[in-house]
Enzyme design. Structure first.
Site, PDB file in Angstrom:
ATOM      1  N   SER A 208      63.416  13.516  -7.460  1.00 35.37           N
ATOM      2  CA  SER A 208      64.737  13.384  -8.060  1.00 35.37           C
ATOM      3  C   SER A 208      64.639  13.473  -9.589  1.00 35.37           C
ATOM      4  CB  SER A 208      65.393  12.087  -7.585  1.00 35.37           C
ATOM      5  OG  SER A 208      66.768  12.064  -7.892  1.00 35.37           O
ATOM      6  N   ASP A 333      69.878  17.184   0.814  1.00 33.65           N
ATOM      7  CA  ASP A 333      69.711  16.440  -0.437  1.00 33.65           C
ATOM      8  C   ASP A 333      71.043  15.983  -1.018  1.00 33.65           C
ATOM      9  OD1 ASP A 333      67.396  15.582  -1.742  1.00 33.65           O
ATOM     10  OD2 ASP A 333      66.743  17.622  -2.141  1.00 33.65           O
ATOM     11  N   HIS A 448      68.589  12.759   0.544  1.00 36.59           N
ATOM     12  CA  HIS A 448      67.903  12.600  -0.731  1.00 36.59           C
ATOM     13  C   HIS A 448      66.954  11.402  -0.669  1.00 36.59           C
ATOM     14  CE1 HIS A 448      67.392  13.463  -4.915  1.00 36.59           C
ATOM     15  NE2 HIS A 448      67.760  12.253  -5.298  1.00 36.59           N
TER      16      HIS A 448
END
Length: 551
Positions: A208, A333, A448
């Site tokens: 991330s 995601d 995610h």
């Protein structure tokens, strides 16, 4: 019996190889030695300072050192940040520490590849140890180090207001968190040989905001010669949330909250404000809508400062020409963000209207106007038919946010890396192991951050919480990642892999789909080409009609 006893004593002593006290540039450190069974053990150092306590809105400085032996056995506090309630804070300004895991056999290890992990958290939160349940820390490097025979390092860096506030000029250039990461990488480069590492073979990996940070670290000229390889998991420097192009507005917004002026005295005033109040003043919004998505509120982020980032990231890829690079995404995601913007996607008895797709496109393409919306809507609904099901509509909404926030920027970064690479290799992947979170739709793929538990080997450390298939995907990921750290090729190293992962080029567009069923059919080509083309070509070629777009 005597032979058995002597053999046991011999094996016990043979497995006890340990570094003991290590000499670093700051002084002597001593960690913890733990056995992993016969012939295998781990030296763990927690909380080694890699820089001094940073000055407010200043670059990190070398640590002054210490006398005696520093007992490096406990994680230090994370950098000051909002807690999960967003109403209070946790952490400290004194936070620039790192942790090291070194696998040992019958002899003390030498010349091992080094993997430095950079955590995510939207540049707003996170810590080098990660979240934990009792003593089970997410970012514990034991499994990667042991299974891959590599050294693992996790690092802290400043986040939120203290890490990324910028005035857009020399009074507050920003990027303090990126400078912290750089300082940690440079410390590892200078000191890791004493821990049994190879300073010429350092890889960085992150997820991330940490993945975008990895990309920034190989693009900046300040890391030349320090980094050999890099892995970005769900984030690159080109993501719409990774660069703040109007930092002054955010700085003034924070200044007003803490009663500071917004003129030339802004930074001098902020430096005197209580750090907790500064942190609480950072803008955070966890409830969005199609007209105002959450991703547009991740604004405390890196900036093009003319120093760490001397140019727009898209123009800096020649700096990574000799750095081997893996970049990829999770196939859902965008779900975490979409759930905040369009809650109905997770509510089986609530309809998601087709108009939501058009509303999101209108927001994401505001600078290009109606034609961009029309062409985008055609691209995303071309396979719907006359009566699309709720699953089709909801999946399309998630795909749209996934494409915009993660997938397309990552594909673009891969193209740019491959284009400028000299000796370096480029690899692309999609992680598709379905989410284990209860209550999500049955069609959900990997959300995610779902990949983190596997790369850090949680199915092995907490086996009762995972089925065998989860241990399979964890084993595969650790093998590919650590082989890559050793050789620059995820297929070559000490660990066997289930299939050959071909490199990505601008002509073959090959990628590997990673889950528990990897085989030769997992190598695929041209990831979501139609949508990448829409965003990278069709959208970009349209004339700009609104220069005040949020991103």
């Amino acid at each position: 019996m005597l032979r058995f006893v002597l053999a046991a004593v011999f094996l016990g002593s043979a497995s006890a190889a340990s570094l003991g006290v290590v000499y670093t540039e700051g002084g002597m450190v001593e960690g913890e030695h733990k056995s992993l069974g016969l012939l295998h053990s781990m030296d763990v150092f927690r909380g080694i300072p890699f820089a001094a306590q940073p000055g407010r809105f200043e670059k990190p400085q070398p640590h002054p050192g210490w006398d005696g032996v520093l007992k490096a056995t406990k994680f230090q506090k994370r950098c000051l940040q909002l807690d999960f309630t967003q109403t209070s804070t946790m952490g400290s300004e004194d936070c620039l520490y790192l942790n090291i895991w070194i696998p040992q056999g019958t002899q003390v290890s030498t010349g091992l590849p080094v993997m430095i992990f950079i955590y995510g958290g939207g540049f707003l939160m996170g810590g080098s140890q990660g979240p934990n349940f009792l003593d089970n820390y997410l970012y514990d490097g034991t499994e990667i180090a042991h299974r891959g025979n590599v050294i693992v390092v996790t690092i802290n860096y400043r986040v939120g207001t203290l890490g990324f506030l910028s005035t857009g000029d020399a009074s507050g250039p920003g990027n303090y968190g990126l400078w912290d990461q750089h300082a940690a990488i440079a410390w590892v480069y200078r000191n890791i040989k004493a821990f049994g590492g190879d300073s010429s073979n350092i890889s960085i990996f992150g997820e991330s905001a940490g993945a975008a940070s990895v990309n920034f670290q190989i693009l900046t000229p300040h890391n030349k010669g320090l980094i050999r390889r890099a892995i970005s998991q769900s984030g690159v420097a080109l993501c719409p949330w990774a660069i703040n192009r109007n930092p002054r507005a955010i700085a003034e917004q924070i200044a007003k909250k803490v009663a500071c002026p917004t003129d030339e005295k802004l930074m001098s005033c902020l430096k005197m404000v209580d750090p907790v109040q500064l942190t609480l003043a950072g803008p955070v919004k966890l409830k969005g809508s199609p007209e105002d998505p959450v991703v547009f509120h991740l604004v405390l982020s890196p900036v093009v400062d003319g120093d760490f980032l001397p140019d727009d990231p898209a123009n800096l890829f020649p700096n990574a020409a000799n750095v081997d690079y893996i970049a990829g995404i999770n196939n859902c995601d965008g779900h975490m963000f979409t759930g905040l913007d369009v809650p109905s996607i997770n509510q089986p008895f609530h309809h998601t209207e087709p108009a939501v797709v058009k509303q999101l496109l209108t927001t994401f393409t505001k600078d290009k106007g109606e034609e961009a919306v029309t062409l985008g809507y055609q691209a995303y609904t071309s396979s719907w038919g006359d009566k699309p099901s709720q699953e089709t509509i909801k999946r399309t909404v998630v795909d749209l946010e996934t494409d915009y926030i993660f997938l397309v920027p990552t594909q673009t970064a891969l193209y740019l890396h491959a284009k400028h690479a000299k000796m370096a290799q480029t690899y692309s992947y999609v992680f598709s192991m379905p989410s284990r979170m209860p209550g999500f739709p049955s069609w959900m793929g990997a959300d995610h951050a779902d990949d983190l538990q596997y790369i850090f080997g949680k199915p092995f450390t907490t086996p009762l919480a995972y089925l065998p298939r989860y241990r399979d995907v964890s084993k595969y990921m650790i093998a590919y990642w650590t082989n890559f750290a050793k050789t620059g090729n995820p297929n070559e190293g000490e660990s066997s892999v289930p299939t050959q992962w071909p490199n990505f080029t601008s002509t073959n567009n090959l990628y590997l789909e990673i889950n528990n069923k990897i085989n030769t059919d997992s190598v695929k080509q041209r990831l979501r080409t139609r949508f990448v083309y829409y965003w990278d070509v069709t959208y970009m070629d349209l004339p700009t009609v609104n220069s005040t777009s949020p991103k």
